[in-house]
Design an enzyme around this catalytic site. Structure first.
Site, PDB file in Angstrom:
ATOM      1  N   GLY A 126      -1.338 -12.544  -9.562  1.00 33.45           N
ATOM      2  CA  GLY A 126      -2.174 -12.980 -10.674  1.00 33.45           C
ATOM      3  C   GLY A 126      -1.713 -12.322 -11.954  1.00 33.45           C
ATOM      4  N   PRO A 127      -2.367 -12.683 -13.069  1.00 31.24           N
ATOM      5  CA  PRO A 127      -1.935 -12.165 -14.369  1.00 31.24           C
ATOM      6  C   PRO A 127      -2.062 -10.642 -14.460  1.00 31.24           C
ATOM      7  CG  PRO A 127      -3.895 -13.567 -14.577  1.00 31.24           C
ATOM      8  CD  PRO A 127      -3.507 -13.568 -13.149  1.00 31.24           C
ATOM      9  N   THR A 130      -5.481  -7.377 -14.140  1.00 31.62           N
ATOM     10  CA  THR A 130      -6.690  -7.963 -13.558  1.00 31.62           C
ATOM     11  C   THR A 130      -7.281  -7.106 -12.445  1.00 31.62           C
ATOM     12  OG1 THR A 130      -5.178  -9.328 -12.301  1.00 31.62           O
ATOM     13  CG2 THR A 130      -6.286 -10.376 -14.144  1.00 31.62           C
ATOM     14  N   GLU A 346      -3.530 -19.784 -42.449  1.00 29.91           N
ATOM     15  CA  GLU A 346      -4.676 -19.450 -41.585  1.00 29.91           C
ATOM     16  C   GLU A 346      -5.808 -20.457 -41.788  1.00 29.91           C
ATOM     17  OE1 GLU A 346      -4.156 -17.477 -39.277  1.00 29.91           O
ATOM     18  OE2 GLU A 346      -2.350 -16.571 -40.102  1.00 29.91           O
TER      19      GLU A 346
HETATM   20  P1  ATP Z   1      -0.439  -5.197 -13.544  1.00 31.73           P
HETATM   21  O1  ATP Z   1      -0.254  -6.546 -12.931  1.00 31.73           O
HETATM   22  O2  ATP Z   1      -0.063  -5.163 -14.982  1.00 31.73           O
HETATM   23  O3  ATP Z   1       0.133  -4.072 -12.734  1.00 31.73           O
HETATM   24  P2  ATP Z   1      -3.054  -4.785 -12.423  1.00 31.73           P
HETATM   25  O4  ATP Z   1      -3.571  -6.115 -12.051  1.00 31.73           O
HETATM   26  O5  ATP Z   1      -2.517  -3.926 -11.356  1.00 31.73           O
HETATM   27  O6  ATP Z   1      -2.032  -4.919 -13.621  1.00 31.73           O
HETATM   28  P3  ATP Z   1      -4.818  -2.606 -12.880  1.00 31.73           P
HETATM   29  O7  ATP Z   1      -3.737  -1.605 -13.171  1.00 31.73           O
HETATM   30  O8  ATP Z   1      -5.459  -2.551 -11.553  1.00 31.73           O
HETATM   31  O9  ATP Z   1      -4.265  -4.047 -13.161  1.00 31.73           O
HETATM   32  O10 ATP Z   1      -5.959  -2.512 -13.985  1.00 31.73           O
HETATM   33  C1  ATP Z   1      -5.783  -1.775 -15.178  1.00 31.73           C
HETATM   34  C2  ATP Z   1      -7.100  -1.172 -15.605  1.00 31.73           C
HETATM   35  O11 ATP Z   1      -8.018  -2.210 -15.971  1.00 31.73           O
HETATM   36  C3  ATP Z   1      -7.811  -0.421 -14.499  1.00 31.73           C
HETATM   37  O12 ATP Z   1      -7.389   0.902 -14.425  1.00 31.73           O
HETATM   38  C4  ATP Z   1      -9.259  -0.533 -14.912  1.00 31.73           C
HETATM   39  O13 ATP Z   1      -9.567   0.458 -15.875  1.00 31.73           O
HETATM   40  C5  ATP Z   1      -9.333  -1.871 -15.605  1.00 31.73           C
HETATM   41  N1  ATP Z   1      -9.831  -2.934 -14.697  1.00 31.73           N
HETATM   42  C6  ATP Z   1      -9.178  -4.062 -14.339  1.00 31.73           C
HETATM   43  N2  ATP Z   1      -9.927  -4.815 -13.526  1.00 31.73           N
HETATM   44  C7  ATP Z   1     -11.088  -4.145 -13.348  1.00 31.73           C
HETATM   45  C8  ATP Z   1     -12.277  -4.393 -12.589  1.00 31.73           C
HETATM   46  N3  ATP Z   1     -12.424  -5.496 -11.857  1.00 31.73           N
HETATM   47  N4  ATP Z   1     -13.269  -3.471 -12.635  1.00 31.73           N
HETATM   48  C9  ATP Z   1     -13.143  -2.349 -13.372  1.00 31.73           C
HETATM   49  N5  ATP Z   1     -12.056  -2.054 -14.099  1.00 31.73           N
HETATM   50  C10 ATP Z   1     -11.035  -2.934 -14.101  1.00 31.73           C
END
Ligand code: ATP
Length: 519
Positions: A126-127, A130, A346
């Site tokens: 996913g993006p 998230t 704009e």
């Molecule tokens: P990437 O694909 O860039 O690695 P990712 O999907 O692994 O990103 P994370 O590193 O898990 O994303 O999320 C980054 C931060 O966003 C987390 O440390 C948290 O602070 C916040 N966050 C994201 N999703 C949530 C959620 N569902 N609940 C609470 N905090 C969230």
């Protein structure tokens, strides 16, 4: 931490004693007559050992990548995750899905007795931002497993064999410290399809990963969680049953999840009681959890800067703008003529967005932020899951409206539309290649077709963007008085909010003659 404090106290006592004994040797005080030479030597030696230990304690590496630290047992404590499902807001169905895996790790003997096989690999896709990493950490936290983080790029090396060795090391460590969760972020860096880009080192690394995943048996409670933004790039072999066979999509949060994520991130912050978190969630459609976490943090920083005791809605609004549009540039040196062009550009975006009713325009600004010289802050009125062809076309029209306004007013175009052109072309490309919304037919175009028919595809994309540009020019021509009114107000005040924009539009709902006065 406690251990370090204790050693520090003992070391201080040892050093004081040692210095006192040295002083006594040169200038006898009579206080240490009962100390034999052996006692004195013992104190010095123990103090020296404590000093060396203390120095070593401080210089231990803090961020050793999991793949490199097999031999270090001291990593154990550090690699435990203190995140639980309570820290992950929203994503209820995913947490439910993961519950089974958690139960498996927590009650592995029961499952093993039944002959049930533990799932080996889970793939989050996913993006960005998230919560994929957060979920993996929560699985480790809920099961008190060792959390071994690694990123696909850590395995990409110039020298053949190094990446494969790192994969081996990582799995050895996971088995040694089981139950454990191996988390491989950006797994596409090593797991991309092999036939596309043949690279010996990468192939070897991927092969080693496949071998390791096949190799560990279900008695070892090791689960591999991979994360990627591009599931479509991954090698089929990696997705086969027995490897990453559970694919879980982690998308951007909906309004309810956004509200919950914001609640998690304001939990420890002093928030003004009047703040309506639901309203903030509504304003942040399309943003990821990471961006929302960032907004909550920025709001707190802005509140400190403004000498406030509590975070109010003003700080949140400023934080949203900071995250969406970038840092505001103080004292930018922009020529008057350029400022006029930016105001018209704009205004073009805002005018067409409002007339086509694509998004709610919240603010128009010609105060430069980040790389943008001006911007229109807008958000969709409601959560959308399906977008129609005409809505996609309207999006392109809005994006091209800035350039169209420049051409209409100045009969000249500038470089200011670079980003808009990029986004508009991307939407048009998706319409042609992915959504079957062009004359090339109701089908998705595969990579091979795209590669050999790029000219035909370009013609189709151009047809869409040309048509949309003409539509933008037409709307602007028909509403030129409103455009100029918005632009003039922007030149005066630099920022227009949604109420002011509505007021301008309302003026022109009246019979047109008053519009002439403005020009
Ligand atoms: P990437 O694909 O860039 O690695 P990712 O999907 O692994 O990103 P994370 O590193 O898990 O994303 O999320 C980054 C931060 O966003 C987390 O440390 C948290 O602070 C916040 N966050 C994201 N999703 C949530 C959620 N569902 N609940 C609470 N905090 C969230």
């Amino acid at each position: 931490m406690k251990k370090k404090k204790l050693i520090f106290v003992l070391l201080t006592i040892g050093l004081i004693m040692s210095f006192a004994l040295i002083y006594d040797a040169f200038f006898p005080t009579g206080n240490f007559t009962s100390f034999r030479i052996v006692d004195k030597l013992l104190i010095w030696v123990i103090t020296l050992i404590m000093l060396i230990y203390f120095i070593n304690l401080d210089s231990r590496p803090q961020l050793v990548p999991s793949v490199l630290s097999l031999e270090k047992d001291n990593g154990r404590e550090r690699d435990k995750s203190d995140i639980s499902f309570k820290d992950v807001a929203g994503l209820e169905e995913i947490k439910e899905e993961l519950q089974e895996t958690i139960d498996f790790i927590n009650n592995s003997t029961r499952y093993k007795k039944m002959g049930a096989k533990i799932p080996k690999g889970i793939l989050f896709y996913g993006p960005p931002g998230t919560g994929k990493t957060l979920l993996a950490k929560a699985v480790a936290g809920e099961t008190n497993s060792t959390f071994l983080y690694s990123s696909g790029s850590e395995f990409v090396e110039k020298y053949v064999g190094i990446g494969a060795k790192r994969v081996r090391t990582l799995f050895e460590r996971a088995k040694k410290e089981a139950p454990s969760i191996i988390f491989i972020d950006e797994i596409d860096a090593i797991g991309a399809r092999r036939n596309l880009d043949s690279n010996n080192e990468k192939d070897q690394t991927l092969n080693q990963l496949l071998v390791e995943m096949d190799g560990f048996n279900t008695n070892e409670t090791v689960i591999v969680i991979g994360a990627t933004n591009r599931l479509d790039l991954l090698d089929e072999a990696l997705l086969r049953p027995g490897r990453f066979d559970r694919h879980i999509y982690v998308g951007n949060p909906n309004i309810r999840a956004r509200e919950q994520i914001l609640q998690v991130h304001i939990k420890n912050k002093p928030i003004d009681k009047t703040i309506d978190i639901k309203a903030i969630a509504k304003k942040t459609t399309g943003l990821s959890g990471a961006q929302l976490a960032n907004i909550a943090n920025e709001a707190a920083i802005i509140a400190v800067r403004n000498n406030k005791n509590r975070i109010s809605i003003n700080e949140f609004d400023a934080a949203i703008e900071r995250v969406l549009a970038g840092l505001e540039l103080k004292n930018p040196s922009i020529l008057k003529k350029e400022k006029e062009t930016i105001a018209i550009h704009e205004s073009g975006h805002a005018l067409v967005s409002k007339i086509l009713d694509t998004d709610v325009v919240q603010k128009i600004s010609i105060v430069p932020r980040g790389q943008a010289l001006g911007y229109v802050l807008k958000f969709p009125d409601e959560e959308r899951y399906l977008i129609s062809k005409s809505e996609l076309e309207n999006k392109i029209t809005c994006l091209l409206a800035g350039r169209a306004a420049e051409e209409f007013v100045f009969n000249e175009i500038t470089t200011g539309a670079k980003d808009d052109l990029n986004k508009a072309t991307e939407i048009a490309r998706e319409m042609v290649c992915s959504y079957g919304m062009s004359e090339l037919g109701t089908m998705e175009l595969d990579e091979v077709f795209i590669r050999y028919n790029s000219d035909i595809i370009r013609v189709e994309i151009k047809k869409i963007t040309d048509e949309r540009y003409k539509a933008a020019l037409k709307i602007i021509g028909e509403n030129k008085y409103i455009l100029l009114h918005i632009a003039n107000t922007l030149m005066e005040r630099e920022i227009i909010d949604s109420d002011e924009l509505n007021r301008i539009f309302n003026i022109y709902k009246k019979p047109l003659p008053c519009a002439d006065e403005i020009n």
